[in-house]
Design an enzyme around this catalytic site. Structure first.
Site, PDB file in Angstrom:
ATOM      1  N   LYS A   1       0.845  -1.199   0.000  1.00  0.00           N
ATOM      2  CA  LYS A   1       0.000   0.000   0.000  1.00  0.00           C
ATOM      3  C   LYS A   1       0.879   1.247   0.000  1.00  0.00           C
ATOM      4  CE  LYS A   1      -3.787   2.182   2.597  1.00  0.00           C
ATOM      5  NZ  LYS A   1      -4.638   2.096   3.815  1.00  0.00           N
TER       6      LYS A   1
ATOM      7  N   SER B   1      -9.542   2.145   3.055  1.00  0.00           N
ATOM      8  CA  SER B   1      -8.686   2.838   2.116  1.00  0.00           C
ATOM      9  C   SER B   1      -7.717   1.912   1.374  1.00  0.00           C
ATOM     10  CB  SER B   1      -7.882   3.923   2.841  1.00  0.00           C
ATOM     11  OG  SER B   1      -7.068   3.352   3.848  1.00  0.00           O
TER      12      SER B   1
ATOM     13  N   SER C   1      -9.615  -0.105   7.336  1.00  0.00           N
ATOM     14  CA  SER C   1      -9.097  -0.022   5.971  1.00  0.00           C
ATOM     15  C   SER C   1      -8.456  -1.280   5.423  1.00  0.00           C
ATOM     16  CB  SER C   1      -8.098   1.128   5.854  1.00  0.00           C
ATOM     17  OG  SER C   1      -8.797   2.336   5.710  1.00  0.00           O
TER      18      SER C   1
HETATM   19  N1  GLN Z   1     -12.758   4.707   6.595  1.00  0.00           N
HETATM   20  C1  GLN Z   1     -12.089   5.160   7.787  1.00  0.00           C
HETATM   21  C2  GLN Z   1     -11.641   6.577   7.606  1.00  0.00           C
HETATM   22  O1  GLN Z   1     -11.991   7.147   6.642  1.00  0.00           O
HETATM   23  C3  GLN Z   1     -10.948   4.264   8.122  1.00  0.00           C
HETATM   24  C4  GLN Z   1      -9.760   4.482   7.265  1.00  0.00           C
HETATM   25  C5  GLN Z   1      -8.574   3.639   7.663  1.00  0.00           C
HETATM   26  O2  GLN Z   1      -8.694   2.626   8.353  1.00  0.00           O
HETATM   27  N2  GLN Z   1      -7.412   4.100   7.256  1.00  0.00           N
HETATM   28  O3  GLN Z   1     -10.969   7.135   8.419  1.00  0.00           O
END
Ligand code: GLN
Length: 491
Positions: free
Chosen positions: A84, A159, A183
């Site tokens: 990632k 994400s 994410s």
């Molecule tokens: N969807 C969550 C956010 O927008 C979690 C994102 C993540 O785990 N990096 O913060």
């Protein structure tokens, strides 16, 4: 050998050791598949074919030397990996899905990645992400979204959406993701793959670009629980470069043996089966729990009474920490700079041009929550409620070994469905946020498909530092079911 891109990590590793394939052949097969599918699904932000082939060549030399009896073999030698794009790999561009880091090339490598390179893995590229990992769909990536291989009109989740797509579409056998609020687990669920969010402090955060530092974890997405465990085993452990990484022994994870779940107590929290959840999601998750029961597990109701506060608590704490962490992107030290007459204007113009709307929203929310006069009312209060959420889990784990719940209220949604309404997007995270706030590990894996053919995922959560328990349960389940073996049909 059939299509090499169909091999799991375990199968690839074993085939390499037996000399049936070379790492160069294997890596080339994945690079060719990437070339073919990248335009359609866009999981990668940067490809590293030269690095990959060089690492593969070195792996092949080591494999040959070992066959002559000259060396021992690193555990994952010659197996390709996608990373990632919020994790640093030395001399490879790291954008975090943001314009502000468009040309940023880190001079060092994240500890989690270093461990995998030491284990012999081959890096094929950096995967797409919502900007600075803020989002649940990859629609917040400054470089355009990735597409769900099960339905390209749907988001892959986020994400770590690029990582989930790469694994589900066989562009890489395994990928690293990060999980601050879901994410790893949510994109794994949306794309029908298996993903671990480790205990906070289990895997070093060094070299992970910080989002919410008290919540950030580095995880793995692959097609089987066994593959996820193979990488986790290499990555876990204390790191002097991350003061929050825990100095605890990492047990050797052994998944061989019977697929019985006798003696396992699974807790089912009523708070995760709420109104508004897609009926098929509830149905498939309950069915999977029943399967585990038929494998010998005992199923018990549990209560995590503060679950409903996880969303507001997370959306105070995460933006607050993000607002502090993102202060470093000022146009001076990293990435994008917009010239101006004075320093303040350089800051304003660089940040104004470099950050996207969601990142700006969070910086404003977080700055507000931390400002004098509001700190106690918002950030301080949120930290107190966070403690209650953590206690919920501690109490539940007095009576059960793991907790089973849906990963997300629905299967993958369509592009644009939530982009006009940030709150609707945040609601996607209701079931994943609690584990991050409590710091406990979570493992997501596929348990069925809805009527539109989109994967449904379950998550198991366990006590701190008990990842191996989650792997054992998921592995046992995957021995008697085949949801994780289904593959999306791609043109
Ligand atoms: N969807 C969550 C956010 O927008 C979690 C994102 C993540 O785990 N990096 O913060």
């Amino acid at each position: 050998m059939n299509d090499l891109t169909d091999l799991t990590v375990r199968q690839a590793r074993d085939a390499l050791r037996r000399g049936e394939i070379s790492s160069r052949e294997l890596t080339t097969a994945f690079l060719e598949r990437i070339d073919r599918l990248q335009p359609q699904l866009h999981p990668f932000l940067t490809l590293t074919p030269d690095l990959a082939l060089q690492q593969a060549g070195a792996a092949d030399q080591q494999l040959a030397a070992a066959r002559r009896g000259e060396t021992d073999l690193p555990p994952l030698l010659g197996v390709p990996l996608a990373v990632k794009d919020v994790l640093a790999v030395a001399d490879v561009r790291c954008t975090c899905g943001s314009r502000i880091l468009e040309n940023f090339v880190p001079p060092y490598t994240a500890t989690s990645v270093t461990h995998l390179l030491d284990a012999g893995m081959v890096v094929v590229g950096k995967t797409n992400t919502d900007e600075f990992a803020m989002g649940s769909s990859t629609e917040n990536s400054a470089y355009g979204p990735s597409r769900n291989p099960w339905d390209p009109g749907c988001v892959p989740g986020g994400s770590s959406g690029g990582s989930a797509v790469a694994v589900a579409s066989r562009m890489a056998p395994v990928a690293l993701g990060t999980d601050t609020g879901g994410s790893v687990r949510q994109p794994a669920s949306f794309c029908g793959v298996t993903g671990i969010k480790p205990t906070y402090g289990r895997v070093s955060r060094y070299g992970l670009v910080a989002y919410g530092s008290s919540l950030d974890t580095v995880g793995v997405l692959a097609r089987t629980a066994e593959d996820v465990a193979l990488l986790f085993q290499q990555m876990a452990g204390c790191d002097p470069l991350d003061a929050t990484s825990m100095d605890l022994p990492v047990p050797a994870i052994s998944l061989d043996g019977a697929s019985s779940l006798k003696g396992l107590r699974i807790g089912v929290p009523q708070e995760y089966f709420i109104q508004g959840i897609q009926p098929e999601v509830e149905q498939m998750v309950r069915q999977a729990i029943q399967t585990m029961q038929s494998m010998g597990a005992e199923v018990l109701p549990v209560s995590l009474p503060h679950t409903e506060y996880a969303l507001p608590v997370y959306y105070l704490i995460a933006p607050a920490e993000a607002s502090a962490n993102l202060a470093r992107y000022d146009g001076i030290r990293f990435g994008l700079r917009k010239e101006a007459d004075n320093l303040l204007e350089i800051f304003n113009r660089s940040r104004g041009a470099g950050f996207g709307p969601e990142v700006k929203r969070r910086i404003m929310l977080g700055t507000y929550a931390l400002s004098a006069g509001y700190y106690d009312a918002y950030y301080g209060q949120a930290q107190k409620v966070r403690t209650l959420i953590k206690r919920d889990f501690e109490e539940a784990f007095q009576g059960v070994d793991v907790v089973a719940a849906p990963v997300a209220p629905s299967t993958a949604f369509r592009f644009g469905e939530h982009t006009d309404d940030p709150l609707a997007m945040y609601l996607e995270d209701v079931f994943t946020l609690p584990a991050n706030l409590a710091g406990v590990p979570g493992l997501a894996f596929p348990v069925g498909f809805d009527q539109r053919g989109l994967p449904v995922g379950i998550q198991l959560m366990g006590p701190h530092f008990r990842e191996e328990l989650l792997f054992r349960v998921a592995h046992a389940y995957q021995q008697v079911t085949d949801w994780h073996l289904r593959r999306p049909e791609l043109a």
